[in-house]
Scaffold this active site. Sequence first.
Site, short mmCIF file in Angstrom:
data_model
loop_
_atom_site.label_atom_id
_atom_site.label_comp_id
_atom_site.label_asym_id
_atom_site.label_seq_id
_atom_site.Cartn_x
_atom_site.Cartn_y
_atom_site.Cartn_z
N HIS A 145 -3.12 2.01 -5.84
CA HIS A 145 -4.15 1.17 -5.55
C HIS A 145 -3.91 0.16 -7.09
O HIS A 145 -3.70 -0.84 -6.67
CB HIS A 145 -5.26 2.60 -5.94
CG HIS A 145 -5.21 2.84 -4.45
ND1 HIS A 145 -5.57 1.35 -3.63
CD2 HIS A 145 -5.89 3.74 -3.90
CE1 HIS A 145 -6.04 1.90 -2.08
NE2 HIS A 145 -5.95 3.03 -2.28
N ARG B 186 0.52 -1.44 -0.18
CA ARG B 186 -0.37 0.07 0.12
C ARG B 186 0.96 1.21 0.11
O ARG B 186 1.90 1.27 0.52
CB ARG B 186 -0.74 0.27 1.07
CG ARG B 186 -2.34 -0.81 1.32
CD ARG B 186 -2.51 -1.14 2.74
NE ARG B 186 -4.14 -1.79 3.02
CZ ARG B 186 -3.30 -3.14 3.56
NH1 ARG B 186 -2.13 -3.78 4.23
NH2 ARG B 186 -3.87 -3.82 3.77
N ARG C 103 -0.51 -1.92 -6.75
CA ARG C 103 -1.47 -2.86 -5.84
C ARG C 103 -2.37 -3.85 -6.67
O ARG C 103 -2.12 -4.95 -6.71
CB ARG C 103 -1.80 -2.20 -4.94
CG ARG C 103 -2.04 -3.43 -4.14
CD ARG C 103 -1.94 -2.57 -2.36
NE ARG C 103 -3.20 -3.57 -1.48
CZ ARG C 103 -2.52 -4.10 -0.34
NH1 ARG C 103 -1.35 -4.53 -0.55
NH2 ARG C 103 -3.47 -4.84 0.05
N TYR D 219 -10.01 -10.50 -6.45
CA TYR D 219 -9.04 -10.94 -6.96
C TYR D 219 -8.86 -11.50 -8.39
O TYR D 219 -8.52 -11.51 -10.14
CB TYR D 219 -7.54 -10.82 -6.34
CG TYR D 219 -7.34 -9.19 -6.14
CD1 TYR D 219 -7.40 -7.88 -6.92
CD2 TYR D 219 -6.96 -8.88 -4.60
CE1 TYR D 219 -6.84 -6.87 -6.36
CE2 TYR D 219 -7.37 -8.26 -3.99
CZ TYR D 219 -7.21 -6.50 -4.97
OH TYR D 219 -6.58 -5.70 -4.53
N HIS E 257 -4.31 -8.73 3.79
CA HIS E 257 -5.74 -8.59 4.47
C HIS E 257 -5.63 -9.37 5.59
O HIS E 257 -6.20 -10.94 5.35
CB HIS E 257 -6.74 -9.34 2.98
CG HIS E 257 -6.54 -8.60 1.78
ND1 HIS E 257 -6.58 -8.94 0.82
CD2 HIS E 257 -6.59 -6.80 1.72
CE1 HIS E 257 -6.83 -7.75 -0.55
NE2 HIS E 257 -5.72 -6.87 0.10
N LYS F 103 -1.61 -1.88 8.18
CA LYS F 103 -3.03 -2.02 8.78
C LYS F 103 -3.31 -2.23 10.38
O LYS F 103 -3.14 -3.00 10.38
CB LYS F 103 -4.48 -1.76 7.99
CG LYS F 103 -5.02 -1.15 6.37
CD LYS F 103 -6.09 -0.99 6.12
CE LYS F 103 -6.31 -0.03 4.83
NZ LYS F 103 -7.39 -0.53 3.97
#
Length: 301
Positions: free
Chosen positions: A242, A151, A245, A277, A268, A175
Amino acid sequence: MGLDGLAAYLDAYLENIVREGKSEHTVAAYRRDLQELLALLEEMPSANPSNCTRGDFVQALRRLSGRGLGERTLARKLSSWRQYCVWLVKRGLMHADPTADIKPPKQPERVPKALPQEWLNRMLDLPVDGGDPLAVRDHALFELMYGSGLRVSEIHGLNADDVYLDEAWVHVIGKGRKQRQVPLVGKSVEALKNYLPLRQTASDGKALFTGRNGTRLSQRQIQKRLAQWAAQNGDGRHVSPHMMRHSYAGHLLQASRDIRAVQELLGHSSLSTTQIYTKLDFDHIARLYDEAHPRAKRQDE
């Protein structure tokens, strides 16, 4: 609980999610969503001002919908409200969550945009002016974006000692302050080895990617450098971190067919986030990779 109670505990809630490791951007978004909720509730007539009900929250959501907000935005705002109410209930400050059975607006499934493999390889293989430290830096930055799928916030936060070139991996804080190790493909290692001797010493002594004055590159600067690079050397298409990625994720998943591994590499927390995806369909991919990532191949192969 009424409006006064919701307002009284807001700062305590926000302080709590800061301690949990939420980013500044996330905390700011929660603050905006909840302050907006308080303003909406204050505007609306209520049968019982001392007790905000499910109907009050539904009406607040309808008012936002009437302002033309999209389904994704409405769903995010409802999620912010719900997490606050759940926090209040867990601490015995609210009897029950009034948002518990409110259904968020149905969201259309949106497949992330990705770039063709051949286009990315051609762009990343363009000659780099070794006498221009910024060009060398940018090349390393872009190789890392596609080669490891980080990211933009993660690239921004990288320190020089997070990179282990001999072992070919990078330590990433994602995150929620979650940490993971991500492999470096051969092209990324090569580009970083070229960049590090030219790197402007960081003013904080740590930052991996720095500007001329040694300050850490901001997320906005990274986005701007990528867009400029694509505009100057490409075919006019818009390119964002983005998209880099998403390209990494989609290409790697098509090559490896291992969704769990891709989930770990992307950081994730939920497999459902990665599953989108599986719907990517790249017209420009003529064959699967010989390896899990095309940039892993050395130039002499």
